[in-house]
Design a protein around this motif. Structure first.
Motif, PDB file in Angstrom:
ATOM      1  N   VAL A 218       0.848  -1.203   0.000  1.00  0.00           N
ATOM      2  CA  VAL A 218       0.000   0.000   0.000  1.00  0.00           C
ATOM      3  C   VAL A 218       0.881   1.250   0.000  1.00  0.00           C
ATOM      4  CG1 VAL A 218      -1.724   1.291   1.304  1.00  0.00           C
ATOM      5  CG2 VAL A 218      -1.883  -1.202   1.152  1.00  0.00           C
ATOM      6  N   ALA A 219       1.944   1.208   0.826  1.00  0.00           N
ATOM      7  CA  ALA A 219       2.863   2.351   0.856  1.00  0.00           C
ATOM      8  C   ALA A 219       3.527   2.549  -0.503  1.00  0.00           C
ATOM      9  CB  ALA A 219       3.914   2.154   1.941  1.00  0.00           C
ATOM     10  N   TRP A 220       3.916   1.440  -1.133  1.00  0.00           N
ATOM     11  CA  TRP A 220       4.569   1.563  -2.436  1.00  0.00           C
ATOM     12  C   TRP A 220       3.593   2.034  -3.510  1.00  0.00           C
ATOM     13  CZ3 TRP A 220       9.399   2.171  -3.131  1.00  0.00           C
ATOM     14  CH2 TRP A 220      10.332   1.597  -2.258  1.00  0.00           C
ATOM     15  N   ILE A 221       2.325   1.709  -3.338  1.00  0.00           N
ATOM     16  CA  ILE A 221       1.342   2.186  -4.319  1.00  0.00           C
ATOM     17  C   ILE A 221       1.278   3.710  -4.313  1.00  0.00           C
ATOM     18  CG2 ILE A 221      -1.145   2.298  -4.802  1.00  0.00           C
ATOM     19  CD1 ILE A 221      -1.302  -0.644  -3.983  1.00  0.00           C
TER      20      ILE A 221
ATOM     21  N   ALA B 143       8.956   6.928  -9.189  1.00  0.00           N
ATOM     22  CA  ALA B 143       9.212   6.709 -10.612  1.00  0.00           C
ATOM     23  C   ALA B 143       9.541   8.019 -11.318  1.00  0.00           C
ATOM     24  CB  ALA B 143       8.001   6.040 -11.261  1.00  0.00           C
ATOM     25  N   LEU B 144       8.794   9.056 -10.993  1.00  0.00           N
ATOM     26  CA  LEU B 144       9.072  10.361 -11.610  1.00  0.00           C
ATOM     27  C   LEU B 144      10.438  10.883 -11.189  1.00  0.00           C
ATOM     28  CD1 LEU B 144       5.576  12.099 -11.255  1.00  0.00           C
ATOM     29  CD2 LEU B 144       6.642  11.247 -13.347  1.00  0.00           C
TER      30      LEU B 144
END
Length: 309
Positions: free
Chosen positions: A29-32, A39-40
């Motif tokens: 969930v944190a990585w979502i 990524a940006l």
């Protein structure tokens, strides 16, 4: 007759309610939530940064990229244009930054006076130059400082002073650049210093007055030592801005005349986008980064030494 053999058994002791288990949110969930930002960051910052560092160790030879190691950095030592750009930046740094910080400090003190009417309006007016676009205000100064027909020379002519070749003389071009930078950033630094002044309680002014301290003595011995962190912030940010100087001198003079206003970033632009020597341009960029880091570290170290005293 049947005998009832049942009897009241002692009730079992009540168990204490179990402590609620802490719910563990899955890490995914944190990585979502963090994934898009990460990524940006990797795509638009980390990758270009690493690619430019690698490119600074290469050169283009007949359309092919060739590894040259530290040759691009050694080349700067013998490049008179790059050395001249460092000298010009040093002159601007030594002259413009202290003058600007001094004016900003005086302006902040004036804007902090209780007897000043319309203080909010005056503060906004002095901060307005900082919100103008870099290119727009540089173009305005270019028009004002024209040798023929410029408003500044017209005013000088009205008092009997001959026209000054502001943008075509090496000395006057540097003065023009320093004046434009001072005009734009003095109000910005004054607002920051004003915030620092407002954080100092009035009781300290009153205590200094009771001790018989005059106005200048109060500011020199009581107020300025407490403003030192704010002054350091203004000095560091102004130094970084000077080392990254590009828009003003490029619009005003294109780095001329005779490279009098050439700075490392303007030289980087010319090398990279006019000469298409991207490996050397990348090396210049990393030298600028190293200079910013080194000078900022020295300023912080000097400030820390002053505080320890």
């Amino acid at each position: 007759m049947a005998v009832d053999t049942t009897y009241d058994r002692p009730a079992a002791p009540a168990r204490a309610p179990a402590a609620p288990r802490r719910r563990r949110r899955p890490r995914r969930v944190a990585w979502i939530f963090a994934g898009p930002a990460a990524a940006l960051f990797a795509l638009f910052f980390a990758y270009p940064l690493g690619a430019s560092l690698l490119q600074s160790f290469t050169t283009e030879d007949a359309g092919a990229t060739r590894w040259v190691g530290l040759d691009q950095y050694r080349r700067m030592i013998h490049d008179p244009a790059f050395v001249e750009s460092l000298v010009n930046t040093g002159i601007i740094l030594v002259v413009q930054v202290p003058v600007m910080i001094g004016l900003a400090l005086v302006l902040a003190v004036l804007l902090n006076q209780s007897w000043l009417r319309l203080r909010g309006t005056w503060r906004a007016v002095h901060f307005l130059p900082a919100v103008t676009t870099l290119v727009a205000y540089a173009v305005v100064f270019q028009v004002l400082l024209k040798t023929d027909g410029g408003l500044v020379n017209q005013i000088l002519g009205a008092v009997g002073i001959g026209p000054v070749d502001w943008l075509n003389s090496p000395t006057w071009a540097r003065i023009s650049l320093i004046a434009s930078l001072t005009w734009r950033w003095t109000g910005y630094n004054a607002v920051i210093l004003l915030a620092g002044l407002q954080a100092i309680g009035k009781e300290q002014y009153e205590a200094a007055a009771i001790d018989g301290s005059g106005t200048l003595s109060t500011y020199a011995r009581v107020i300025l030592p407490q403003l030192r962190p704010v002054v350091l912030f203004c000095v560091v940010t102004s130094t970084i801005g000077t080392l990254q100087l590009f828009d003003e001198n490029y619009v005003l003079t294109r780095g001329g005349p005779d490279d009098a206003t050439l700075t490392p970033v303007v030289y980087l632009y010319k090398v990279g986008f006019q000469q298409l020597d991207f490996g050397y341009a990348a090396a210049i960029a990393w030298v600028v980064v190293a200079l910013i880091a080194a000078i900022s570290a020295l300023q912080y170290a000097a400030f820390g030494r002053e505080r320890r005293r």
